[in-house]
Design a protein around this motif. Structure first.
Motif, short mmCIF file in Angstrom:
data_model
loop_
_atom_site.label_atom_id
_atom_site.label_comp_id
_atom_site.label_asym_id
_atom_site.label_seq_id
_atom_site.Cartn_x
_atom_site.Cartn_y
_atom_site.Cartn_z
N GLY A 146 39.42 20.08 49.01
CA GLY A 146 40.20 21.18 48.48
C GLY A 146 40.02 21.39 46.99
N GLU A 147 39.55 20.35 46.30
CA GLU A 147 39.29 20.44 44.86
C GLU A 147 37.83 20.76 44.56
OE1 GLU A 147 41.59 20.26 42.49
OE2 GLU A 147 43.16 20.00 44.00
N GLY A 148 37.03 20.94 45.62
CA GLY A 148 35.62 21.27 45.43
C GLY A 148 34.71 20.06 45.35
N ALA A 149 35.22 18.89 45.76
CA ALA A 149 34.42 17.66 45.76
C ALA A 149 34.13 17.23 47.19
CB ALA A 149 35.15 16.55 45.00
N GLN A 150 33.23 16.29 47.34
CA GLN A 150 32.91 15.76 48.67
C GLN A 150 33.55 14.41 48.93
OE1 GLN A 150 28.84 16.29 47.36
NE2 GLN A 150 28.33 17.19 49.34
N GLU A 151 33.90 13.72 47.88
CA GLU A 151 34.49 12.39 48.00
C GLU A 151 35.51 12.19 46.89
OE1 GLU A 151 34.89 9.71 49.56
OE2 GLU A 151 33.40 9.62 51.16
N ALA A 152 36.36 11.15 47.07
CA ALA A 152 37.38 10.81 46.08
C ALA A 152 37.30 9.33 45.77
CB ALA A 152 38.77 11.17 46.60
N VAL A 153 37.60 9.00 44.54
CA VAL A 153 37.63 7.60 44.11
C VAL A 153 39.03 7.03 44.37
CG1 VAL A 153 37.49 6.06 42.11
CG2 VAL A 153 35.87 7.93 42.35
N LEU A 154 39.06 5.86 45.00
CA LEU A 154 40.31 5.14 45.17
C LEU A 154 40.48 4.18 44.00
CD1 LEU A 154 40.07 4.18 48.97
CD2 LEU A 154 41.06 6.25 47.95
#
Length: 266
Positions: A146-154
């Motif tokens: 939803g933010e335009g990224a493919q992955e998120a950092v934990l």
């Protein structure tokens, strides 16, 4: 059954019967254990390591005895398609302790990845075992999309980078390959292990370091997993972060692709 045309979807396993399609059943529900890997034209990377990690995780949570796991894995190996690109997942279901195979086509493979730099609090309840937290991690990825990224950092409460929702995080500081210390809540990644072993054989220094997202600014950062292999971060979303040329990734990706071997005959 080796090489036979099989249907994608959920398959359930029982001793003596083997794997059978789970007619009318969805692949939902909480999992105690899961493991997945890429199969491409009947070839797979580090197959034994995925089997060992799955068996070890099943043992850790009171799963089926080793003889059943061996028989299950033999049936899985026989069923896996030898043509096309697939991303199968073996599962141990919570409650019933049923062993299952989710047979799915592989999604398009990426050579780079856009990473959401906001830093997501780690939602996992069992971070060192793949399976129980897949739904929570899927929600993190949807927020990243939803933010335009493919992955998120934990990230840990301290802000230290742990991993992404689906991959280990590695990065380079000068000529040193870096990763979070294993004492942190991180999944023991099969593909990350292969990369570290190659670095050691090649005389490349490996360092266990705690870094925040901001401290990865200007670094060559990789997401590493069994599906995509090595994906250098090609863009950060949500904060101004410099992205250098991924000068190492191409050669390492070629090496990793070369580790694909034919599936066992049974």
């Amino acid at each position: 059954m080796t090489g036979a045309v099989v249907a994608e979807g959920l398959w359930t396993w029982a001793p003596g019967r083997g794997l059978a399609p789970a007619e009318g059943r969805s692949a939902g529900g909480r999992l105690l254990v899961a493991d997945s890997w890429l199969v491409r034209e009947g070839r797979v990377r580090a197959y034994d390591r995925h089997r060992e990690r799955f068996a070890r995780a099943c043992g850790d949570c009171g799963g089926p005895d080793p003889r059943r796991l061996v028989a299950f894995w033999q049936d899985v190996t026989a069923l896996l398609p030898r043509t096309g690109a697939w991303f199968p997942r073996v599962e141990l279901a919570a409650g019933s302790l049923e062993l299952r195979l989710l047979l799915r086509p592989a999604p398009p493979l990426g050579t780079g990845v856009r990473l959401w730099a906001a830093g997501q609090s780690d939602p996992r309840t069992v971070p060192r075992r793949k399976g129980p937290d897949l739904d929570a991690l899927a929600r993190v990825r949807r927020r990243a999309a939803g933010e335009g990224a493919q992955e998120a950092v934990l990230i840990a409460p301290s802000g230290t980078v742990l991993e992404s929702a689906t991959a280990s995080v590695l990065w380079w500081e000068d000529d040193t390959l870096c990763l979070p210390p294993p004492r942190l809540p991180v999944l023991p990644g099969v593909t990350s292990g292969l990369v570290q072993e190659r670095a050691l054989r090649s005389g490349i220094r490996i360092a266990l370091r705690e870094r925040t997202v901001a401290e990865l600014d200007g670094r060559e950062v990789w997401l590493v997993n069994a599906l995509h292999g090595i994906r250098p971060v090609t863009g950060w979303v949500g904060r101004p972060m410099r992205v250098p040329a991924a000068r190492r990734a191409g050669e390492w990706r070629n090496w990793l692709d070369g580790l694909m071997e034919p599936l066992p005959a049974d």
